[in-house]
Design an enzyme around this catalytic site. Structure first.
Site, PDB file in Angstrom:
ATOM      1  N   TYR A  58      39.420  38.627  39.976  1.00 31.77           N
ATOM      2  CA  TYR A  58      39.669  40.025  39.598  1.00 31.77           C
ATOM      3  C   TYR A  58      40.914  40.092  38.708  1.00 31.77           C
ATOM      4  O   TYR A  58      42.021  39.819  39.138  1.00 31.77           O
ATOM      5  CB  TYR A  58      39.867  40.914  40.832  1.00 31.77           C
ATOM      6  CG  TYR A  58      38.693  40.939  41.799  1.00 31.77           C
ATOM      7  CD1 TYR A  58      37.394  40.694  41.380  1.00 31.77           C
ATOM      8  CD2 TYR A  58      38.894  41.223  43.147  1.00 31.77           C
ATOM      9  CE1 TYR A  58      36.331  40.716  42.265  1.00 31.77           C
ATOM     10  CE2 TYR A  58      37.834  41.256  44.051  1.00 31.77           C
ATOM     11  CZ  TYR A  58      36.563  40.999  43.599  1.00 31.77           C
ATOM     12  OH  TYR A  58      35.505  41.023  44.487  1.00 31.77           O
ATOM     13  N   GLY A 207      28.289  52.348  46.694  1.00 37.11           N
ATOM     14  CA  GLY A 207      27.414  52.239  45.515  1.00 37.11           C
ATOM     15  C   GLY A 207      28.211  52.302  44.224  1.00 37.11           C
ATOM     16  O   GLY A 207      27.812  52.959  43.270  1.00 37.11           O
TER      17      GLY A 207
END
Ligand SMILES: NC(=O)c1ccc[n+]([C@@H]2O[C@H](COP(=O)([O-])OP(=O)(O)OC[C@H]3O[C@@H](n4cnc5c(N)ncnc54)[C@H](OP(=O)(O)O)[C@@H]3O)[C@@H](O)[C@H]2O)c1
Length: 315
Positions: A58, A207
């Site tokens: 990341y 989501g």
């Protein structure tokens, strides 16, 4: 905050964790803000959101550095999870599961995270070119060396779990699980975790923001990862709006937010489940932490289980 045990390990962590990816990578890059992210990390610890998840890829690397800064002086109050095995190069992501890479990667992560031990070290993806037994064996050696306390896997099959577990206990599996991605319920992975006393850490439990109702336009920032995902085209989002509507109905009935319903649904999938919603904002963190107190009724769960499959694959 209610706690859950992280698999067979000694760690009791807040039932809702914190994913740190979006602070430095993937979503709304123009809104990344180091000082707000540091505030999120500090507030998380105070709220009992103690499972903190990052990865070397990341940024790459900058997210671990940020997490290391944010946890300075707080390290002993959290269960710190990071990952290796995904490598960002030439604008793409490849896998490197070679034992020598694992050994180098942990030392670099420890430096960036400003700690001498990682509580949960996870293989981000299996490298198809390296036997999993070799990669996992190298990770197990890190436990023996005291650099890592427990090891886990991400996005693996039951067969891969069996193979790994025969070499060293699998403490956790991190895979996508949410109201619109139910694969681990269907492919046996969640059941495997329950049977083998491993934690299951749903990633993207909101989501990637969509299930909260807050993502309404496909006009993403340049560099926002969602602009490349089939579920986030304008057409797919329009079709998938019915999913958010169904989540909203339950949220209104419970007098909570859609994000809290989405997280409570993951928590209801089993006691071994510890979702790691991602945020770079204190107000979202607080809302997500409070989802640990939401109890969905059998009627709520039935309505949520009836939500149709989304339009668009997840990647
Ligand atoms: N193992 C893997 O391969 C893998 C893959 C993906 C992610 N992960 C891990 O899982 C973590 C969580 O997944 P994720 O970040 O992909 O997706 P997520 O948790 O489903 O969603 C994150 C998105 O939701 C927004 N959000 C968070 N809380 C909200 C709330 N209460 N109301 C409205 N919007 C809210 C965030 O906005 P802001 O950013 O604006 O706060 C962000 O855009 C990551 O941080 C990472 O640690 C692992």
């Amino acid at each position: 905050m209610l706690t859950r045990r992280l698999g067979s390990s000694d760690f009791a962590v807040g039932a809702v964790g914190l994913g740190c990816m979006g602070m430095s990578w993937a979503y709304t890059p123009s809104e990344q803000n180091a000082s707000e992210s540091l505030a999120v990390l500090a507030r998380a610890v105070d709220l009992g959101v103690t499972l903190i998840d990052t990865a070397d890829m990341y940024g790459p690397f900058t997210n671990e550095e940020l997490v290391g800064r944010g946890l300075a002086g707080r390290r002993d109050r959290v269960t710190l999870a990071t990952k290796c095995g995904n490598v960002v190069a030439d604008g793409g992501i490849t896998q490197d599961g070679r034992p020598e890479h694992v050994r180098e990667a942990i030392d670099a992560s420890l430096r960036r995270l400003r700690t001498d031990v990682v509580d949960l070290y996870q293989l981000h993806r299996v490298d198809a070119a390296v036997p999993l037994a070799d990669t996992w064996g190298a990770m197990a050696e890190l436990v023996a060396a005291g650099k890592v306390r427990a090891i886990g896997l991400s996005e693996v099959s039951v067969a891969q779990l069996d193979l790994a577990h025969a070499i060293h206990p699998v403490a956790s599996v991190q895979s996508e699980l949410s109201l619109w991605t139910r694969d681990p319920l269907e492919n046996g992975v969640l059941a495997w975790c329950e049977a083998h006393d491993a934690a299951f850490l749903p990633f993207s439990p909101l989501g990637r923001g969509f299930l909260t109702g807050a993502v309404t336009s496909a006009a993403f920032d340049p560099g926002d990862f969602r602009s490349r995902l089939p579920r986030f085209t304008a057409d797919a989002m329009a079709a998938n709006a019915t999913i958010v509507d169904a989540v909203r109905v339950v949220a209104e009935r419970q007098d909570v937010t859609p994000a809290q319903v989405a997280l409570a649904w993951t928590l209801a999938q089993g006691d071994q489940v510890i979702p790691i919603p991602g945020t770079k904002r204190v107000r979202y963190l607080e809302q997500n932490a409070a989802a640990a107190d939401v109890t969905l009724t059998p009627g709520d769960l039935a309505d949520l289980d009836a939500i149709p499959s989304p339009v668009g694959t997840r990647y």
